[in-house]
Design an enzyme around this catalytic site. Structure first.
Site, PDB file in Angstrom:
ATOM      1  CD  GLU A 165      -2.868  -1.196   2.382  1.00 54.56           C
ATOM      2  OE1 GLU A 165      -3.933  -1.835   2.292  1.00 54.56           O
ATOM      3  OE2 GLU A 165      -2.516  -0.605   3.423  1.00 54.56           O
ATOM      4  CB  CYS A 170       9.391  11.745   3.839  1.00 54.83           C
ATOM      5  SG  CYS A 170      10.779  12.152   4.930  1.00 54.83           S
ATOM      6  CB  CYS A 172      13.625  14.329   5.874  1.00 47.95           C
ATOM      7  SG  CYS A 172      14.109  13.407   4.401  1.00 47.95           S
ATOM      8  CD  GLU A 322      -4.288  -6.281   2.297  1.00 44.85           C
ATOM      9  OE1 GLU A 322      -5.060  -5.663   3.076  1.00 44.85           O
ATOM     10  OE2 GLU A 322      -3.070  -6.128   2.288  1.00 44.85           O
ATOM     11  CE  LYS A 371      -6.217  -6.669  21.067  1.00 46.21           C
ATOM     12  NZ  LYS A 371      -5.686  -5.322  20.695  1.00 46.21           N
ATOM     13  CG  HIS A 373      -8.979  -6.499   9.881  1.00 41.06           C
ATOM     14  ND1 HIS A 373      -9.342  -7.382   8.884  1.00 41.06           N
ATOM     15  CD2 HIS A 373      -8.971  -5.275   9.293  1.00 41.06           C
ATOM     16  CE1 HIS A 373      -9.539  -6.724   7.764  1.00 41.06           C
ATOM     17  NE2 HIS A 373      -9.321  -5.440   7.983  1.00 41.06           N
TER      18      HIS A 373
END
Length: 717
Positions: A165, A170, A172, A322, A371, A373
């Site tokens: 995914e 970012c 930085c 998924e 846990k 899901h």
């Protein structure tokens, strides 16, 4: 591809010749259970009962594969892949870059992301890594090379799954430097060109040195639209560059094993562009069934995303990587799937072009944030559950669909959905605040075709259009290079195009076109849009059809949200506003252009108009439904084909039985006639077949548009 009459697809092309079956499996995380060795053997037994033939492993395994820097342990993975294969189960092998080990973050803090506020994250969660970091890139490349070398010749290896995914950004110092370099390349090291494109003279924002440029931030610049667009383009390109570096060892060492990465339902990254760099498109689908909206509306939205991702590579199936067999733990309400919904929602993916149904995950974790899901195996750990029975029954159904493998969805309708246009529409200040919802707008135009059972491609404005009869471009606010030429060529050659309000407003830098809207589309649409009126949620206007509308349209429809005040230049007026100071202004027009025609819809109409209008247009353009039949609200049909045989998926997204009246002969999968009617149970489906006698390649019917006036250049191709 639009096939010519009397032809068929050259061949059926399964994605995986070594496993020429519908994929049925799940994300499997055996590293969570290495301290309980009996679990693996029992899992394999249960996978057989569930008719699973593939498992995805390795995506979140880095800390087990490399518990200390430079110290690797592949033994447990060897055992899992071997045992799966010896029991008829293939492996999709993931790379672990989506979640790095704690030792890596502690030793090399540069790998952690920096937020827009310029604060570096601590170690934790997933997707918390910098795509620019040389250290992170080197570490990822090293472990991927080891995976490629170790498993490339394993007979059970089916597919490389790159990361998980992709998404996020970012800010930085490394990313700032990379962004400035990206800008230098884009603008050919000409800071003046950048200032012109970003219109920095406004608010005295002119840049005089490249080092002055920073990424968007809530504590700095976040209103400069050119900057915002280029930053998102940079994030896409940087993510693709990172992914390509991940892919390199696999392409070099195992070129015959295809590559995928799983897309999200929505993301900052332009997945359309990313899809060009992978072999197979896959995505993760988690609709919120049985929520505040009717299930058929949820199904329509899920179908739209299926079609969007399928359209990235329309000549081949995609993969549902998924889904959940029961519920999620992260949605507002963890609603269980009602009886029948698991099979129906899974078959929906197949109907729209998927050659797989896969789940997150196989076995529920004992701990961690997911846990609770949904999973195939509950914490009870056995097969005597409703969810397991649902999964096993679906597995048996998928085993009967070998003939569907490799078939494609052949669409004659294209709906333009463009990610960069979405960024621009939703990033603009005005004409409505809070922001316009671009996805909702496009879905408003998709829904009628879903209801009618008409296959629809969802494409960016960069894609070729010559395969379609009807193209719809809702709210085409941004016009990228060559878009107008592509649309004009499509219409000139006989195509039908639908444009809407708030189109042709800005170029790809978000600079407004001068000379009147819809900008470069003005000649094509034959209208000038002088003003745009935004309405409060409780406000409504109406449009009144002129006397020559088609039989499927009524006299008056409600409109809301936005009303374009347009003047017909070369276009014919088909409907006018019924109220307010612009009563009598055109609200719907049609313009003949070459051998085709362009409709301009000036207001956000109620759904009833969309259903009637597109029903008329589909008939006029000679666009066929998946099957000629009658059904009630909440039922749809989709079709996959090889050009000779159609596989029709009738689906009922309501909690009541539905009668389907068939108006053409069709058969079941075994070839037995289906009769003149059939009953679909609540949340039920049926798969039918029919031989395709002809495939007409024509862009217009002899009928006129939604009026009775004779058309110029009227003909068929």
């Amino acid at each position: 591809m639009l096939l010519k009459e009397g032809t068929s697809l050259i061949e059926r092309k399964p994605l995986f010749p070594k496993l020429n079956r519908m994929l049925h499996g799940a994300d499997y995380n055996p590293e969570q259970w290495t301290h309980m060795p009996d679990i693996l053997n029992d899992d394999i037994r249960l996978m057989g009962l569930a008719k699973c033939n593939v498992m995805t492993i390795g995506m979140f395994s880095w800390s087990k594969l490399e518990p200390k820097e430079g110290s690797f342990d592949f033994g447990w993975m060897d055992e899992v892949i071997d045992k799966l294969y010896h029991n008829g189960i293939y492996t999709i092998l993931g790379t672990p870059s989506g979640a790095r080990p704690a030792w890596l973050a502690k030793k090399y803090p540069e790998v952690l992301r920096v937020r827009p506020e310029r604060i570096r994250n601590l170690f934790g969660l997933r997707h918390n890594h910098c795509y620019t970091s040389p250290v992170y890139r080197e570490k990822v490349s090293h472990i991927n090379t080891l995976l490629a070398e170790r498993y490339r010749e394993h007979p059970g290896l089916l597919l490389w799954h790159i990361s998980n995914e992709y998404g996020g950004e970012c800010h930085c110092d490394l990313c700032q430097a990379a962004f400035r370099l990206w800008l230098r390349n884009k603008y050919e090291n000409d800071l003046g060109r950048l200032n012109e494109a970003w219109y920095t003279t406004f608010w005295s924002h002119i840049y005089t040195d490249w080092e002055e440029i920073e990424s968007p931030s809530p504590i700095g610049e976040f209103k400069l639209q050119g900057l915002l667009l280029d930053w998102k383009r940079f994030i896409t390109d940087q993510s693709i560059d990172f992914m390509n570096q991940e892919i390199e060892p696999f392409k070099r060492l195992a070129p015959d094993i295809p590559i995928t990465t799983n897309f999200l339902g929505g993301c900052i990254i332009n997945y359309d562009k990313m899809a060009e760099h992978i072999d197979i498109v896959s995505w993760d689908s988690y609709p919120q069934w049985h929520g505040r909206h009717p299930d058929w509306r949820t199904a329509c939205h899920a179908a739209f995303i299926h079609d969007k991702y399928r359209s990235f590579k329309p000549e081949q199936p995609f993969l549902l990587m998924e889904s959940t067999p029961s519920m999620t733990n992260w949605q507002e309400v963890a609603k269980l799937k009602r009886p029948g919904m698991h099979a129906l929602s899974s078959i929906q993916a197949v109907a729209h072009g998927s050659d797989s149904v896969q789940y997150f995950q196989w076995r529920k974790s004992r701990g961690g944030s997911e846990k609770f899901h949904g999973a195939v195996l509950d914490h009870s750990g056995h097969e005597h559950t409703r969810v397991f029975r649902d999964v096993a029954e679906l597995g048996a159904c998928l085993e009967r669909l070998d003939s569907v493998i490799g078939r494609i969805v052949q669409a004659e309708v294209a709906l333009i959905y463009d990610t960069e246009n979405k960024w621009a529409v939703e990033g603009a200040d005005g004409p409505r605040n809070p922001k316009l919802n671009y996805d909702e707008e496009v879905l408003h135009h998709y829904e009628p075709f879903w209801k009618l059972g008409i296959p629809t491609d969802v494409v960016s404005m960069d894609r070729p259009l010559d395969r379609y009869k009807l193209v719809i471009a809702p709210m085409l606010y941004m016009l990228k290079k060559d878009t107008v030429e592509r649309l004009e060529a499509f219409v000139r050659s006989g195509g039908t195009l639908v444009l809407t309000y708030w189109s042709g407003i800005v170029d790809e830098n978000d600079l407004c076109f001068l000379g009147g809207f819809p900008g470069p589309l003005r000649k094509l649409a034959g209208v000038w849009a002088e003003e745009l009126d935004s309405l409060y949620v409780e406000d409504h206007n109406s449009i009144v059809m002129n006397g020559g509308q088609g039989d499927g349209l009524t006299e008056t429809y409600s409109v809301s949200l936005m009303c374009d005040l347009i003047h017909a230049e070369t276009a014919e007026v088909l409907a006018e506003y019924g109220e307010d100071f612009y009563e009598g202004y055109p609200a719907l027009t049609v313009n003949r252009f070459g051998d085709g025609e362009v409709y301009y819809l000036a207001a956000r109409t109620e759904q009833a108009f969309m259903d009637d209008f597109y029903g008329e247009l589909a008939t006029r353009c000679g666009i066929e439904c998946a099957v000629r039949a009658e059904w009630s609200e909440g039922v749809t049909a989709q079709v996959r084909t090889d050009g000779t045989m159609d596989y029709i998926f009738l689906q009922n997204y309501t909690d009541r039985e539905q009668l389907i009246t068939l108006k053409e002969p069709v058969c079941d999968l075994e070839g037995a006639p289906a009769g003149e009617s059939l009953l679909l149970p609540a949340y039920g489906f049926r798969i039918l077949t029919k031989k395709r006698k002809t495939l007409k390649q024509q862009y217009r019917s002899a009928a006129n548009p939604i009026s009775n006036e004779p058309a110029e250049n009227n003909g068929t191709e």
